[in-house]
Design a protein around this motif. Structure first.
Motif, PDB file in Angstrom:
ATOM      1  N   LYS A   1       0.809  -1.219   0.000  1.00 29.78           N
ATOM      2  CA  LYS A   1       0.000   0.000   0.000  1.00 29.78           C
ATOM      3  C   LYS A   1       0.846   1.275   0.000  1.00 29.78           C
ATOM      4  N   GLU A   2       2.007   1.213   0.618  1.00 28.27           N
ATOM      5  CA  GLU A   2       2.814   2.429   0.722  1.00 28.27           C
ATOM      6  C   GLU A   2       4.284   2.093   0.516  1.00 28.27           C
ATOM      7  N   TYR A   3       4.958   2.922  -0.296  1.00 28.35           N
ATOM      8  CA  TYR A   3       6.358   2.683  -0.621  1.00 28.35           C
ATOM      9  C   TYR A   3       7.262   3.793  -0.097  1.00 28.35           C
ATOM     10  N   LEU A   4       8.501   3.422   0.158  1.00 29.33           N
ATOM     11  CA  LEU A   4       9.584   4.388   0.286  1.00 29.33           C
ATOM     12  C   LEU A   4      10.259   4.425  -1.079  1.00 29.33           C
ATOM     13  N   GLU A   5      10.428   5.622  -1.639  1.00 27.15           N
ATOM     14  CA  GLU A   5      10.928   5.743  -3.013  1.00 27.15           C
ATOM     15  C   GLU A   5      12.158   6.639  -3.049  1.00 27.15           C
ATOM     16  N   HIS A   6      13.160   6.198  -3.804  1.00 25.05           N
ATOM     17  CA  HIS A   6      14.376   7.013  -3.957  1.00 25.05           C
ATOM     18  C   HIS A   6      15.174   6.519  -5.160  1.00 25.05           C
ATOM     19  N   ASP A   7      15.546   7.446  -6.043  1.00 27.28           N
ATOM     20  CA  ASP A   7      16.464   7.176  -7.153  1.00 27.28           C
ATOM     21  C   ASP A   7      16.012   6.005  -8.028  1.00 27.28           C
ATOM     22  N   GLY A   8      14.724   5.959  -8.327  1.00 29.88           N
ATOM     23  CA  GLY A   8      14.201   4.931  -9.223  1.00 29.88           C
ATOM     24  C   GLY A   8      13.874   3.612  -8.566  1.00 29.88           C
TER      25      GLY A   8
END
Length: 243
Positions: free
Chosen positions: A58-65
């Protein structure tokens, strides 16, 4: 007259043989990978890890693709400019209990093909990118995993007087670069399934390198008491890498 001619021919052949052996001995000594072998011995593969994607996130941590299930709401964003970690979990005294970093970089194969190898102060002893590229092609090494598997076997193979100069220089150059970029690992694990890649299993941390889009997508988990092997495997199933 005939004896004299035969003697001259014999001397010429002897000089050529001695010169050939002398030249080979020079290359065998100058490009000896003996001082690199201890680093190459670190490459020990455990059983492969098969990853199947878990799309129910349901929820992501996103960084640099890179996206990964956001289990890091209690982690703080990095504060120190020189810190390589993206999120850090600290105890009441401010001591780091766990941390995660994410990013992407060139593959090691691409680094080996560079004209000028300058990273980590490597000194490749007059070897060229063309020699490394030709050696990789000869050994049919096309990606990082094949490189590590080759090196895992290569440590047991020795150069000799019959080894071509191209192979002596190519082998040395490839082993040098590997010894330079290899961290202090206890073992490595190949990743298969929905993603391909490998992990560096270190004493306190685990680095995961996913190979996609001709890049290495890198996630580092610290500390291994917090990020157990089972927990890291669970998190890896939630990774999403942008095309």
């Amino acid at each position: 007259m005939k004896k004299k001619r035969n003697l001259i021919i014999g001397l010429v052949i002897a000089l050529l043989v001695v010169g050939f052996i002398g030249l080979k001995c020079f290359y065998l000594i100058y490009y000896s990978p003996k001082d690199l072998e201890n680093d190459i011995k670190k490459i020990k593969f455990t059983e492969p890890l098969v990853i199947k994607k878990d799309n129910d996130v349901k929820e992501y941590l996103e960084h640099d693709g890179i996206k990964i299930r956001n289990d890091f709401k209690d982690f703080k964003e990095k504060v120190e400019q020189d810190s390589s970690y993206l999120r850090i979990l600290t105890d009441e005294s401010g001591k780091t209990e766990a941390a995660i970093s994410m990013g992407k970089d060139y593959t090691w194969i691409d680094y080996l093909k560079e004209d000028e190898v300058t990273f980590y102060n490597a000194k490749p002893k007059k070897t060229t990118s063309k020699e490394r590229i030709n050696f990789l092609k000869k050994e049919k090494i096309t990606n990082d995993i094949e490189l590590f598997k080759f090196l895992n076997k290569e440590e047991k193979r020795k150069n000799n007087i019959f080894t071509s100069i191209k192979d002596i220089k190519g082998r040395y150059s490839v082993m040098l670069m590997a010894s330079v970029f290899m961290p202090d690992v206890q073992s490595m694990t190949e990743i298969k399934g929905d993603y391909i890649g490998y992990t560096y299993n270190m004493k306190r941390a685990k680095e995961v390198d996913i190979l996609k889009n001709n890049k290495r997508y890198i996630i580092t988990f610290y500390d291994r008491d917090y990020f157990t092997d089972e927990y890291v495997e669970e998190l890896l199933k939630t990774i999403v890498i942008e095309e």
